[in-house]
Design an enzyme around this catalytic site. Structure first.
Site, PDB file in Angstrom:
ATOM      1  N   LYS A 143       0.944  -1.119  -0.092  1.00  0.00           N
ATOM      2  CA  LYS A 143      -0.015  -0.013   0.062  1.00  0.00           C
ATOM      3  C   LYS A 143       0.758   1.369   0.183  1.00  0.00           C
ATOM      4  O   LYS A 143       0.337   2.634  -0.418  1.00  0.00           O
ATOM      5  CB  LYS A 143      -0.862   0.163   1.041  1.00  0.00           C
ATOM      6  N   ARG A 166      -5.675   0.775  18.089  1.00  0.00           N
ATOM      7  CA  ARG A 166      -6.367   0.972  17.121  1.00  0.00           C
ATOM      8  C   ARG A 166      -7.003  -0.203  16.969  1.00  0.00           C
ATOM      9  O   ARG A 166      -7.953  -0.607  17.945  1.00  0.00           O
ATOM     10  CB  ARG A 166      -5.348   1.083  15.908  1.00  0.00           C
TER      11      ARG A 166
HETATM   12  C1  LIG Z   1       0.429  -0.783   6.612  1.00  0.00           C
HETATM   13  C2  LIG Z   1       0.255  -1.878   7.515  1.00  0.00           C
HETATM   14  C3  LIG Z   1       1.190  -2.799   7.688  1.00  0.00           C
HETATM   15  C4  LIG Z   1       2.566  -2.798   7.213  1.00  0.00           C
HETATM   16  O1  LIG Z   1       3.097  -1.358   7.530  1.00  0.00           O
HETATM   17  P1  LIG Z   1       4.793  -0.945   7.172  1.00  0.00           P
HETATM   18  O2  LIG Z   1       5.202   0.219   8.276  1.00  0.00           O
HETATM   19  O3  LIG Z   1       4.651  -0.648   5.977  1.00  0.00           O
HETATM   20  O4  LIG Z   1       5.783  -2.167   7.426  1.00  0.00           O
HETATM   21  C5  LIG Z   1       1.071  -3.876   8.576  1.00  0.00           C
HETATM   22  N1  LIG Z   1      -0.067  -3.923   9.075  1.00  0.00           N
HETATM   23  C6  LIG Z   1      -1.260  -3.419   8.834  1.00  0.00           C
HETATM   24  C7  LIG Z   1      -2.470  -3.684   9.518  1.00  0.00           C
HETATM   25  C8  LIG Z   1      -1.007  -2.314   8.049  1.00  0.00           C
HETATM   26  O5  LIG Z   1      -2.055  -1.414   8.028  1.00  0.00           O
END
Ligand SMILES: *Cc1c(COP(=O)(O)O)cnc(C)c1O
Length: 362
Positions: free
Chosen positions: A37, A132
């Site tokens: 993402k 969260r």
């Molecule tokens: C975006 C996200 C991740 C990954 O985060 P990074 O900082 O890019 O490693 C992992 N878990 C969830 C639930 C996320 O939304």
């Protein structure tokens, strides 16, 4: 003539970083879901992460996973944002596993999976204090796990997971991850089988992992930033992982004005374009450059890391970024291109902006 600003995306560097992280995690008994993402889900990037040893590819946006399914990618797809009720059909159709925290959402996923004649995987989220998503108490989590296992026949309970350092800035520690490990063990005892996934967070768990602090029971991390934005690791978490290349993404922008001006604004100060009143340090008359690139493209110019270490990023409005180039050895000219590494937020924003050209380097 090349059009600017350009975001260059180097696939070979992405592949190499993925290999380093997945190999390192394997040493600690951890599988990696590669999260896409952060770069707008660019499919070529997802494919490199899959080749580089990730066990799943994940995103918070079902649209990005849909694009991968439609390209025929051959790896399980993980939806990492707990699903909206309005997207349940797409979530079941275009992903294989999702993170979930609500009983009602589980019911809907189960009904939809039955309708699509499919077994769908779920990972139940446990909130360890970051506040969260996730079930707050272990008792509730165990009960929900039993509910999925015994009452929802079209769902497969793949495991449990947690999310840290996102809302509440709570650091992953041996203590809080041990609570996840305990919950996993208790669920395994109750169900009399092993869980496939005990997911201990994202990139922010890596620093604890390399220091040996992640409990053995944790066997899964969801990593985006640590693979494609690697300068964050030493900068924010004092962690150096050998061989990681910070140049997966390079942002290039063009100079549209060069001048010498005072450093303190002249006149009565109110607020800037974004309703803030920043501090302006008076450093006398300095050489500056203005780039055709702004917070509309970036989110926040403070997330730019100039490759020329003598450049200071002074700030930006929506469409202009102001650089102090007074101490630079390079003689910048009008039309020259300035290069940056970008931190997470700028990667996220520039990769999604229609005004930033994308160049994929094979
Ligand atoms: C975006 C996200 C991740 C990954 O985060 P990074 O900082 O890019 O490693 C992992 N878990 C969830 C639930 C996320 O939304």
């Amino acid at each position: 003539m090349e059009r600017y600003p350009i975001l260059e995306f180097n696939l070979e560097k992405l592949y190499n970083n993925t290999k380093i992280i997945t190999n390192l995690c394997r040493d600690y008994g951890i599988n990696v879901a590669g999260i896409i993402k952060g770069f707008g889900g660019i499919p070529e990037g997802a494919e490199e992460m899959a080749r580089g040893g990730c066990h799943q590819i994940g995103s918070s946006r079902i649209e990005q996973l849909k694009a991968l399914k439609e390209r025929g990618i051959d790896i399980p797809l993980l939806m990492v944002r707990i699903p909206m009720m309005c997207e349940i059909e797409d979530v079941v159709k275009y992903s294989d596993i999702c993170l979930v925290s609500e009983r009602e959402t589980l019911n809907m996923l189960n009904a939809e999976a039955k309708k699509q004649n499919k077994k769908y995987g779920v990972v139940l989220m446990h909130d360890l204090g970051d506040l969260r998503e996730g079930v707050f108490t272990k008792e509730e989590l165990v009960e929900l796990a039993e509910y999925v296992e015994y009452s929802l026949s079209s769902l497969v309970l793949e495991g449990i997971g947690t999310n840290l350092s996102c809302y509440g800035s709570v650091a992953p520690t041996t203590e809080n991850l041990s609570r996840l490990a305990d919950a996993a063990s208790e669920i395994e005892n109750k169900l009399n089988r092993k869980l496939n996934i005990v997911s201990g967070g994202g990139t922010t768990t890596l620093p604890l992992m390399v220091r040996g602090g992640v409990p053995k029971k944790i066997n899964h991390l969801r990593i985006g930033e640590g693979i494609n934005n690697t300068q964050d690791l030493p900068l924010y978490w004092d962690t150096n992982i050998e061989g990681l290349d910070p140049d997966v993404f390079v942002l290039k922008a063009q100079i549209v004005e060069l001048n010498e001006k005072p450093t303190h604004p002249i006149g009565q100060l109110m607020v800037n374009a974004f309703g803030d009143l920043p501090h302006y340090e008076d450093r006398g008359i300095r050489k500056r450059a203005i780039l055709a690139l702004g917070n509309q493209d970036l989110g926040d110019s403070s997330r730019l890391v100039p490759k020329d270490k003598d450049i200071i990023v002074l700030g930006a409005s929506s469409d202009h970024t102001i650089l102090d180039i007074h101490d630079c050895k390079t003689e910048y000219k009008l039309g020259d291109i300035v290069e940056f590494n970008i931190l997470y937020q700028a990667m996220l924003m520039t990769s999604l902006s229609d005004y930033v050209y994308k160049k994929i380097i094979k």
